[in-house]
Design a protein around this motif. Structure first.
Motif, short mmCIF file in Angstrom:
data_model
loop_
_atom_site.label_atom_id
_atom_site.label_comp_id
_atom_site.label_asym_id
_atom_site.label_seq_id
_atom_site.Cartn_x
_atom_site.Cartn_y
_atom_site.Cartn_z
N ASP A 1 42.90 40.80 35.27
CA ASP A 1 43.73 41.97 34.97
C ASP A 1 42.90 43.04 34.25
OD1 ASP A 1 45.76 40.51 36.06
OD2 ASP A 1 46.63 39.88 34.15
N GLU B 1 38.06 34.11 45.20
CA GLU B 1 39.41 33.55 45.07
C GLU B 1 39.78 32.65 46.25
OE1 GLU B 1 41.77 37.08 44.45
OE2 GLU B 1 40.65 37.54 42.62
N GLN C 1 42.89 29.10 35.31
CA GLN C 1 43.68 30.29 35.66
C GLN C 1 44.28 30.95 34.42
OE1 GLN C 1 46.14 28.78 38.77
NE2 GLN C 1 44.84 29.67 40.35
N ARG C 2 44.74 30.09 33.48
CA ARG C 2 45.30 30.66 32.24
C ARG C 2 44.25 31.51 31.53
NH1 ARG C 2 47.91 25.91 31.49
NH2 ARG C 2 46.27 25.05 30.20
N GLN D 1 42.97 34.69 34.36
CA GLN D 1 43.86 35.75 34.86
C GLN D 1 43.79 37.02 34.00
OE1 GLN D 1 45.28 35.52 37.89
NE2 GLN D 1 45.65 37.70 37.57
#
Ligand code: AMP
Length: 249
Positions: free
Chosen positions: A214, A144, A206-207, A210
């Motif tokens: 999670d 990251e 990122q969409r 992510q």
């Protein structure tokens, strides 16, 4: 790199044998690598493959190699057709290709899976496949960096128009500004390396990613690594984080 496993089974499919067989490391690692473009994930995969003696199984490498293959499997032909049409390769096809290569997931040498999963559908299908094979993951490494640092990294990248060597205006400058050290070709900024294009790509990434972060975080499999510093420093951080995770599970 010398001594790397051949990855023949990964590139050529289920009927191909890796020769020589991958080494038997003292400790077997089975890892997934996540990280946005520009974060240095490919470099870390190579360094980790060397250090952990595990095969670097990259779906991007698999597709690039398959373009030159004479007799691709039906699933691979369908995936390459989709890519030629400019479409995404579907979850079903990607996972059919990974399933064809399930021997690589069971391999005594372990694996570093790179480029898959890219969606929750792929993550769920991979989970099912690993369960079926009775193979458990050691960790999911997530590299990251803040968006602005990635824009800066990729935005400073310059590529030789002739030999395709890659430079960076501050981190790896050529001896003469704008000129390739190796072939004296002109250095250019690729269109998709312009800051605006990088931001658009990153937001899409990122969409998509992510939810994966999670997903693995909820399962307590995620190890986040700040991809800051030299490749060797990031490798050191990866090995430390991995060790502390493995000592605490
Ligand atoms: P990469 O080198 O990982 O960026 O992959 C190169 C290209 O291969 C991507 O732009 C996709 O078109 C395709 N690809 C690789 N892995 C996947 C995946 N897991 N799901 C869908 N497409 C993929």
């Amino acid at each position: 790199m010398s001594g790397h496993p051949t990855r023949t089974g990964w590139f050529r499919g289920p009927l191909a044998e890796c020769d020589p067989a991958p080494p038997r490391p003292d400790r077997v690692f089975r890892l997934i690598l996540l990280g946005p473009p520009g974060v240095g994930k490919g470099t870390q995969a190579e360094l980790l493959a060397d250090r952990l003696r595990a095969c670097h199984l990259s779906t991007g490498d698999l597709f690039r190699a398959a373009k030159c293959q004479a007799d691709p499997s039906p699933a691979m032909s369908a995936a390459l057709d989709a890519m030629r049409r400019g479409e995404l390769v579907s979850d079903e096809l990607v996972m059919a290709l990974v399933r064809e290569r399930k021997r690589c997931l069971r391999c005594h040498g372990g694996f570093l899976l790179d480029g898959v999963p890219r969606t929750i559908g792929q993550a769920e299908a991979l989970d099912e496949l690993l369960n079926e094979l009775q193979v458990s993951l050691d960790a999911v490494l997530s590299y990251e960096l803040p968006l602005e640092e990635i824009v800066d990294r990729i935005g400073g990248r310059r590529t030789c128009g002739q030999c395709k060597a890659v430079y960076h205006v501050t981190a790896r400058p050529p001896r003469r500004a704008g000129v390739c050290d190796q072939c004296q070709g002109q250095l250019v900024q690729r269109e998709d390396d312009h800051p605006h294009a990088v931001r658009v790509r990153m937001e899409a990434y990122q969409r998509a990613t992510q939810p994966l972060i999670d997903f693995y975080s909820r399962r307590n499999e995620l190890v986040s690594i700040r991809a800051d510093g030299s490749p060797d420093e990031i490798l050191g951080q990866t090995l430390n984080s991995l060790e502390s995770r493995l000592n605490h599970v």
